[in-house]
Design an enzyme around this catalytic site. Structure first.
Site, PDB file in Angstrom:
ATOM      1  N   TYR A 157       0.847  -1.200   0.000  1.00  0.00           N
ATOM      2  CA  TYR A 157       0.000   0.000   0.000  1.00  0.00           C
ATOM      3  C   TYR A 157       0.891   1.262   0.000  1.00  0.00           C
ATOM      4  O   TYR A 157       0.535   2.296  -0.541  1.00  0.00           O
ATOM      5  CB  TYR A 157      -0.966  -0.011   1.182  1.00  0.00           C
ATOM      6  CG  TYR A 157      -2.174   0.880   0.989  1.00  0.00           C
ATOM      7  CD1 TYR A 157      -3.016   0.739  -0.114  1.00  0.00           C
ATOM      8  CD2 TYR A 157      -2.475   1.883   1.916  1.00  0.00           C
ATOM      9  CE1 TYR A 157      -4.114   1.556  -0.291  1.00  0.00           C
ATOM     10  CE2 TYR A 157      -3.583   2.700   1.751  1.00  0.00           C
ATOM     11  CZ  TYR A 157      -4.392   2.538   0.650  1.00  0.00           C
ATOM     12  OH  TYR A 157      -5.483   3.354   0.471  1.00  0.00           O
ATOM     13  N   LYS A 164      -3.208   8.383   2.976  1.00  0.00           N
ATOM     14  CA  LYS A 164      -4.425   8.181   3.792  1.00  0.00           C
ATOM     15  C   LYS A 164      -4.240   8.738   5.204  1.00  0.00           C
ATOM     16  O   LYS A 164      -5.192   9.254   5.799  1.00  0.00           O
ATOM     17  CB  LYS A 164      -4.810   6.695   3.852  1.00  0.00           C
ATOM     18  CG  LYS A 164      -5.339   6.117   2.538  1.00  0.00           C
ATOM     19  CD  LYS A 164      -6.588   6.817   2.020  1.00  0.00           C
ATOM     20  CE  LYS A 164      -7.230   6.055   0.870  1.00  0.00           C
ATOM     21  NZ  LYS A 164      -8.277   6.844   0.180  1.00  0.00           N
TER      22      LYS A 164
HETATM   23  P1  NAD Z   1     -12.483   3.346  -7.951  1.00  0.00           P
HETATM   24  O1  NAD Z   1     -11.318   3.101  -8.850  1.00  0.00           O
HETATM   25  O2  NAD Z   1     -13.805   2.947  -8.421  1.00  0.00           O
HETATM   26  O3  NAD Z   1     -12.505   4.872  -7.482  1.00  0.00           O
HETATM   27  C1  NAD Z   1     -11.384   5.726  -7.479  1.00  0.00           C
HETATM   28  C2  NAD Z   1     -11.797   6.980  -8.208  1.00  0.00           C
HETATM   29  O4  NAD Z   1     -10.784   7.991  -8.147  1.00  0.00           O
HETATM   30  C3  NAD Z   1     -12.082   6.727  -9.696  1.00  0.00           C
HETATM   31  O5  NAD Z   1     -13.404   7.099  -9.995  1.00  0.00           O
HETATM   32  C4  NAD Z   1     -11.096   7.640 -10.407  1.00  0.00           C
HETATM   33  O6  NAD Z   1     -11.615   8.157 -11.614  1.00  0.00           O
HETATM   34  C5  NAD Z   1     -10.919   8.715  -9.354  1.00  0.00           C
HETATM   35  N1  NAD Z   1      -9.737   9.553  -9.599  1.00  0.00           N
HETATM   36  C6  NAD Z   1      -8.444   9.176  -9.710  1.00  0.00           C
HETATM   37  N2  NAD Z   1      -7.668  10.242  -9.995  1.00  0.00           N
HETATM   38  C7  NAD Z   1      -8.488  11.327 -10.044  1.00  0.00           C
HETATM   39  C8  NAD Z   1      -8.296  12.713 -10.318  1.00  0.00           C
HETATM   40  N3  NAD Z   1      -7.081  13.225 -10.580  1.00  0.00           N
HETATM   41  N4  NAD Z   1      -9.386  13.533 -10.275  1.00  0.00           N
HETATM   42  C9  NAD Z   1     -10.618  13.045 -10.032  1.00  0.00           C
HETATM   43  N5  NAD Z   1     -10.871  11.749  -9.780  1.00  0.00           N
HETATM   44  C10 NAD Z   1      -9.808  10.893  -9.803  1.00  0.00           C
HETATM   45  O7  NAD Z   1     -12.083   2.552  -6.600  1.00  0.00           O
HETATM   46  P2  NAD Z   1     -12.738   2.562  -5.143  1.00  0.00           P
HETATM   47  O8  NAD Z   1     -12.176   1.351  -4.491  1.00  0.00           O
HETATM   48  O9  NAD Z   1     -14.195   2.765  -5.204  1.00  0.00           O
HETATM   49  O10 NAD Z   1     -12.038   3.827  -4.461  1.00  0.00           O
HETATM   50  C11 NAD Z   1     -12.759   4.895  -3.875  1.00  0.00           C
HETATM   51  C12 NAD Z   1     -12.102   5.313  -2.574  1.00  0.00           C
HETATM   52  O11 NAD Z   1     -12.236   4.246  -1.635  1.00  0.00           O
HETATM   53  C13 NAD Z   1     -10.616   5.616  -2.669  1.00  0.00           C
HETATM   54  O12 NAD Z   1     -10.322   6.727  -1.847  1.00  0.00           O
HETATM   55  C14 NAD Z   1      -9.988   4.377  -2.089  1.00  0.00           C
HETATM   56  O13 NAD Z   1      -8.727   4.653  -1.538  1.00  0.00           O
HETATM   57  C15 NAD Z   1     -10.999   4.045  -1.015  1.00  0.00           C
HETATM   58  N6  NAD Z   1     -10.939   2.684  -0.478  1.00  0.00           N
HETATM   59  C16 NAD Z   1     -11.003   1.606  -1.305  1.00  0.00           C
HETATM   60  C17 NAD Z   1     -10.956   0.327  -0.761  1.00  0.00           C
HETATM   61  C18 NAD Z   1     -10.997  -0.899  -1.642  1.00  0.00           C
HETATM   62  O14 NAD Z   1     -10.583  -1.980  -1.186  1.00  0.00           O
HETATM   63  N7  NAD Z   1     -11.492  -0.828  -2.859  1.00  0.00           N
HETATM   64  C19 NAD Z   1     -10.876   0.147   0.630  1.00  0.00           C
HETATM   65  C20 NAD Z   1     -10.833   1.288   1.451  1.00  0.00           C
HETATM   66  C21 NAD Z   1     -10.877   2.555   0.884  1.00  0.00           C
HETATM   67  C1  IMJ Z   2      -3.940  -0.869  -3.137  1.00  0.00           C
HETATM   68  C2  IMJ Z   2      -2.580  -1.113  -3.282  1.00  0.00           C
HETATM   69  C3  IMJ Z   2      -1.923  -2.062  -2.506  1.00  0.00           C
HETATM   70  C4  IMJ Z   2      -2.616  -2.779  -1.555  1.00  0.00           C
HETATM   71  C5  IMJ Z   2      -3.980  -2.540  -1.420  1.00  0.00           C
HETATM   72  C6  IMJ Z   2      -4.644  -1.584  -2.215  1.00  0.00           C
HETATM   73  N1  IMJ Z   2      -4.932  -3.095  -0.591  1.00  0.00           N
HETATM   74  C7  IMJ Z   2      -6.141  -2.529  -0.817  1.00  0.00           C
HETATM   75  C8  IMJ Z   2      -6.016  -1.588  -1.836  1.00  0.00           C
HETATM   76  C9  IMJ Z   2      -4.628  -4.162   0.388  1.00  0.00           C
HETATM   77  C10 IMJ Z   2      -7.391  -2.865  -0.076  1.00  0.00           C
HETATM   78  C11 IMJ Z   2      -7.129  -0.729  -2.410  1.00  0.00           C
HETATM   79  N2  IMJ Z   2      -7.181   0.598  -1.744  1.00  0.00           N
HETATM   80  C12 IMJ Z   2      -7.576   0.634  -0.351  1.00  0.00           C
HETATM   81  C13 IMJ Z   2      -6.823   1.787  -2.391  1.00  0.00           C
HETATM   82  O1  IMJ Z   2      -6.906   2.827  -1.765  1.00  0.00           O
HETATM   83  C14 IMJ Z   2      -6.336   1.780  -3.770  1.00  0.00           C
HETATM   84  C15 IMJ Z   2      -5.779   2.870  -4.313  1.00  0.00           C
HETATM   85  C16 IMJ Z   2      -5.146   2.899  -5.611  1.00  0.00           C
HETATM   86  C17 IMJ Z   2      -5.130   1.818  -6.482  1.00  0.00           C
HETATM   87  C18 IMJ Z   2      -4.464   1.924  -7.710  1.00  0.00           C
HETATM   88  C19 IMJ Z   2      -4.344   0.764  -8.666  1.00  0.00           C
HETATM   89  C20 IMJ Z   2      -4.086   1.218 -10.081  1.00  0.00           C
HETATM   90  C21 IMJ Z   2      -3.179   2.398 -10.190  1.00  0.00           C
HETATM   91  N3  IMJ Z   2      -3.145   3.311  -9.196  1.00  0.00           N
HETATM   92  C22 IMJ Z   2      -3.829   3.149  -8.019  1.00  0.00           C
HETATM   93  N4  IMJ Z   2      -3.869   4.183  -7.141  1.00  0.00           N
HETATM   94  C23 IMJ Z   2      -4.520   4.066  -5.975  1.00  0.00           C
HETATM   95  O2  IMJ Z   2      -2.506   2.574 -11.219  1.00  0.00           O
END
Ligand code: NAD
Ligand code: IMJ
Length: 257
Positions: A157, A164
């Site tokens: 991460y 974060k």
């Molecule tokens: P997602 O890829 O659907 O959403 C991420 C969004 O960020 C996308 O819509 C992308 O277009 C947008 N984005 C990236 N760069 C941008 C920019 N410069 N301007 C505007 N928008 C931009 O994935 P998600 O998992 O729904 O992520 C949403 C949030 O949830 C993130 O903050 C992520 O860190 C958080 N999150 C995700 C998880 C998980 O496991 N998926 C867990 C905890 C928190």
């Molecule tokens: C993302 C990376 C490494 C470990 C991870 C994650 N774990 C989880 C996530 C364990 C749950 C997803 N997460 C919480 C995120 O916030 C992801 C952010 C993200 C993911 C990508 C993948 C593609 C890319 N850039 C990204 N930037 C942010 O090119």
């Protein structure tokens, strides 16, 4: 207490597709009667977001790249014209360069560090300061999405964890700034969910399996569950809560081993 979200308005940043957590948040808010505006990042995302929003009556779809402040200004301008005011913001935006999300954290480049922080942490403040005039004089709610990797080490991460941590600290400082105006700011720390941002993450399936075995609820969470928590934070049911990080993670964060 009634939820009273009918007639209220919300801005949703971070919908990429139907799996996006921001989309689940939007559905929960719209179910309770909120009118919504969606932003999308880049032309490649426009079609998908427009198709999703087509099922949300009265919604708006606008481009916004949080690294381009004039695009945020434009969103605010359109919201002022179309909605007049704003009650809620859902911030679901995160990005780091893929090469920064693998291997040792100490390899993080200066540029990779800056990009991750600009998009994933500073953007909450950049958006908040611009929407403030629209939220003035109403009991507003700003909700962002975080992950436990901002507090504890989650391998790979890396720089996103540092971003974060900055995001969660921003929530506390913004809550302090905006509390006197009746605007609340909170984060939801969600457990891992298969979304676009989780695709291609090394070992993601193993992490889901681990949580299914070890978390108090012995399962993973769904985006819908995060959406419901978001709806709670947007509603007056949470009127006494600000500056908090609420966990929607099947209880995983309480575990020591
Ligand atoms: P997602 O890829 O659907 O959403 C991420 C969004 O960020 C996308 O819509 C992308 O277009 C947008 N984005 C990236 N760069 C941008 C920019 N410069 N301007 C505007 N928008 C931009 O994935 P998600 O998992 O729904 O992520 C949403 C949030 O949830 C993130 O903050 C992520 O860190 C958080 N999150 C995700 C998880 C998980 O496991 N998926 C867990 C905890 C928190
Ligand atoms: C993302 C990376 C490494 C470990 C991870 C994650 N774990 C989880 C996530 C364990 C749950 C997803 N997460 C919480 C995120 O916030 C992801 C952010 C993200 C993911 C990508 C993948 C593609 C890319 N850039 C990204 N930037 C942010 O090119």
């Amino acid at each position: 207490m009634e939820l009273h979200l009918e007639g209220r308005t919300g801005l949703i940043l971070g919908v990429a597709n139907k799996r996006s957590i921001a989309w689940a948040c939007a559905q929960a808010l719209q179910r309770e009667g909120m009118r919504l505006a969606f932003t999308y990042m880049g032309e490649r995302m426009e079609r998908g977001v427009r198709d999703l929003a087509a099922d949300v009556p009265g919604s708006l779809v606008l481009p916004c790249d949080v690294t381009q402040p004039e695009t945020i200004d434009k969103v605010v301008e359109v919201l002022k014209q179309e909605f007049g005011s704003l009650d809620c913001v859902v911030h679901g935006v995160a990005f780091a360069k893929r090469e920064e999300l693998q291997g040792d954290f100490y390899h993080t480049s200066r540029e990779g560090y800056m990009i991750a922080h600009e998009v994933s942490a500073y953007s909450l403040t950049a958006v908040t300061k611009r929407v403030l005039p629209l939220m003035e004089g109403r009991p507003g709610s700003i909700v962002t999405l975080s992950y436990i990797g901002g507090e504890r080490v989650v391998p790979n991460y890396n720089v996103m964890g540092i971003a974060k941590a900055a995001l969660e600290a921003s929530v506390r400082y913004l809550a302090h700034d905006l509390g006197p105006r009746g605007i609340r700011v909170n984060a939801i720390s969600a457990g891992p969910i298969r979304t676009l941002s989780a695709s291609g993450v090394a070992g993601f399936t193993d992490i889901l399996d681990h949580i299914a075995q070890k978390s108090p609820l012995r399962r993973n969470v769904t985006a819908d569950e995060v959406g419901d928590a978001c709806m709670f934070l947007a509603s007056d049911l949470s009127r006494g809560i600000t500056g908090s990080v609420i966990y929607v993670d099947a209880g995983f964060h309480v575990m020591g081993v």
